[in-house]
Design a protein around this motif. Structure first.
Motif, mmCIF file in Angstrom:
data_model
loop_
_atom_site.group_PDB
_atom_site.id
_atom_site.type_symbol
_atom_site.label_atom_id
_atom_site.label_comp_id
_atom_site.label_asym_id
_atom_site.label_seq_id
_atom_site.Cartn_x
_atom_site.Cartn_y
_atom_site.Cartn_z
ATOM 1 N N ILE A 268 4.945 20.654 -5.629
ATOM 2 C CA ILE A 268 6.311 20.221 -5.209
ATOM 3 C C ILE A 268 6.782 21.282 -4.564
ATOM 4 C CG2 ILE A 268 8.571 19.295 -5.963
ATOM 5 C CD1 ILE A 268 7.846 18.596 -8.592
ATOM 6 N N LEU A 269 7.071 21.164 -3.165
ATOM 7 C CA LEU A 269 7.485 22.020 -2.148
ATOM 8 C C LEU A 269 8.947 21.938 -1.881
ATOM 9 C CD1 LEU A 269 4.431 22.183 0.159
ATOM 10 C CD2 LEU A 269 4.828 23.494 -2.150
ATOM 11 N N TYR A 270 9.784 22.919 -1.588
ATOM 12 C CA TYR A 270 11.370 22.769 -1.260
ATOM 13 C C TYR A 270 11.195 23.532 0.192
ATOM 14 C CZ TYR A 270 16.271 23.942 -0.971
ATOM 15 O OH TYR A 270 17.241 23.955 -1.009
ATOM 16 N N GLU B 215 4.915 12.587 -0.580
ATOM 17 C CA GLU B 215 6.315 12.119 -1.089
ATOM 18 C C GLU B 215 7.241 12.892 -0.616
ATOM 19 O OE1 GLU B 215 6.516 9.206 -3.013
ATOM 20 O OE2 GLU B 215 4.427 9.060 -3.752
ATOM 21 N N ILE B 216 8.399 12.223 0.069
ATOM 22 C CA ILE B 216 9.495 13.172 0.698
ATOM 23 C C ILE B 216 10.723 12.791 0.050
ATOM 24 C CG2 ILE B 216 10.413 13.513 3.004
ATOM 25 C CD1 ILE B 216 7.551 14.193 3.055
ATOM 26 N N VAL B 217 11.341 13.637 -0.524
ATOM 27 C CA VAL B 217 12.728 13.451 -0.973
ATOM 28 C C VAL B 217 13.733 13.740 0.105
ATOM 29 C CG1 VAL B 217 14.442 14.103 -2.907
ATOM 30 C CG2 VAL B 217 11.695 13.785 -3.231
ATOM 31 N N THR B 218 14.497 13.145 0.668
ATOM 32 C CA THR B 218 15.320 13.410 1.555
ATOM 33 C C THR B 218 16.752 12.400 1.697
ATOM 34 O OG1 THR B 218 15.486 13.427 4.286
ATOM 35 C CG2 THR B 218 13.886 11.884 3.185
ATOM 36 N N THR C 229 4.587 16.505 -2.917
ATOM 37 C CA THR C 229 6.014 16.265 -2.909
ATOM 38 C C THR C 229 6.954 16.924 -2.098
ATOM 39 O OG1 THR C 229 5.948 14.812 -4.864
ATOM 40 C CG2 THR C 229 7.897 15.502 -4.282
ATOM 41 N N MET C 230 7.737 16.817 -1.166
ATOM 42 C CA MET C 230 8.396 17.775 -0.452
ATOM 43 C C MET C 230 10.087 17.236 -0.657
ATOM 44 S SD MET C 230 6.283 18.326 3.054
ATOM 45 C CE MET C 230 4.990 19.508 3.056
#
Length: 279
Positions: free
Chosen positions: A128-130, A48-51, A153-154
């Motif tokens: 969850i990775l940042y 899952e990519i938050v961008t 999730t990134m």
């Protein structure tokens, strides 16, 4: 989350629908995207990519082995556009740093809801990775661990970073590709996903490849050769042409140790066992 492409050039009329894993493939004249809204499959590793730039995905992940595995449903990819959670008429996602300073900081009330959405279907072990230059260095061991998770999730940062409260609230792990700064986390996320996906069952044709390659054994990989036997006056080492698999294994180990000691003293210091007389 993909539907595999189909061929419609059969000479005897349209192809019959066929089974392809858990999806039915039907002929179509319209090309299908690598990523589209399809059901989430239970038990399939998912990123899952938050961008702010969802159009950058799948990017290189849509090519070669990772792209084929994506089409075949061996892993899934879903993006979440931070702009959809922006504030006000202009969908603002950032604001000036508290206390002053240069640049802008991504807002907690924008990033938070995006992460909530990304994690809404998460189950099992799901970190969850940042992507952050101040984070832990990404390595092969982390890739192997991520491959054992249900998914990841990134959060791809931009500007001066994200409000620290988001990192604290969600227990986010900061991860870095190395000691350098990039304009955003999207390239780093793709690199980490690539390193992880290739370790998933069935993605690589030869499972032994992941065992013998660099970093998997604590050593850099030995040199590789193939045809022709002689090129530009250089020959393949004779031991590799001998057919003696025991001697070949010894040669490859010795070469891996030599390269590691020369090029990566940090790895060499951790390597065990070492040859006698080496420190």
């Amino acid at each position: 989350m993909t539907t595999p492409p189909t061929k419609t050039n059969a000479p005897d009329g349209p192809a019959k629908p066929r089974s392809h894993g858990r999806q039915s493939v039907r002929p179509t004249l319209k090309p299908r995207e690598l990523m589209q809204d399809t059901p989430d499959y239970a038990g399939v590793w998912r990123a899952e990519i938050v961008t702010l730039f969802p159009e950058l995905f799948p990017g290189v992940l849509g090519a070669s082995l990772t792209g084929r595995a994506l089409q075949e449903g061996k892993w899934q990819l879903r993006t979440h556009d931070l702009r959809d959670y922006g504030i006000g008429k202009h969908r603002n996602v950032d604001d000036t740093p508290a206390g002053g300073g240069a640049g802008m900081v991504m807002r907690a009330d924008v990033v938070g809801p995006a992460i909530e959405k990304a994690m809404s279907g998460a189950a099992g072990r799901w970190p969850i990775l940042y992507m952050s230059p101040r984070g832990r260095r990404f390595d092969q061991a982390m890739a192997a661990d991520l491959a054992k998770c249900s998914g990841v999730t990134m959060l791809c940062g931009r500007f001066e970073g994200v409000d620290e409260r988001v990192i604290e609230h969600y227990g986010i792990t900061e991860v870095s590709l190395g000691d350098f700064v990039m304009t955003g986390g999207e390239l780093a996320a793709q690199a980490m996903i690539d390193a992880t996906v290739r370790l998933l069952p069935g993605v690589l044709g030869n499972a032994e490849s992941t065992v013998e390659e660099s970093h998997s054994s604590g050593l850099l990989e030995h040199p590789q050769y193939t045809r022709p036997a002689e090129w530009m006056g250089r020959e393949i080492p004779s031991v590799l042409m001998s057919g003696n698999h025991g001697e070949i294994a010894k040669w490859r180990l010795a070469q891996g140790e030599r390269l590691t000691e020369q090029r990566r003293p940090d790895m060499w210091a951790k390597y065990s066992p070492k040859p006698k007389g080496k420190s």
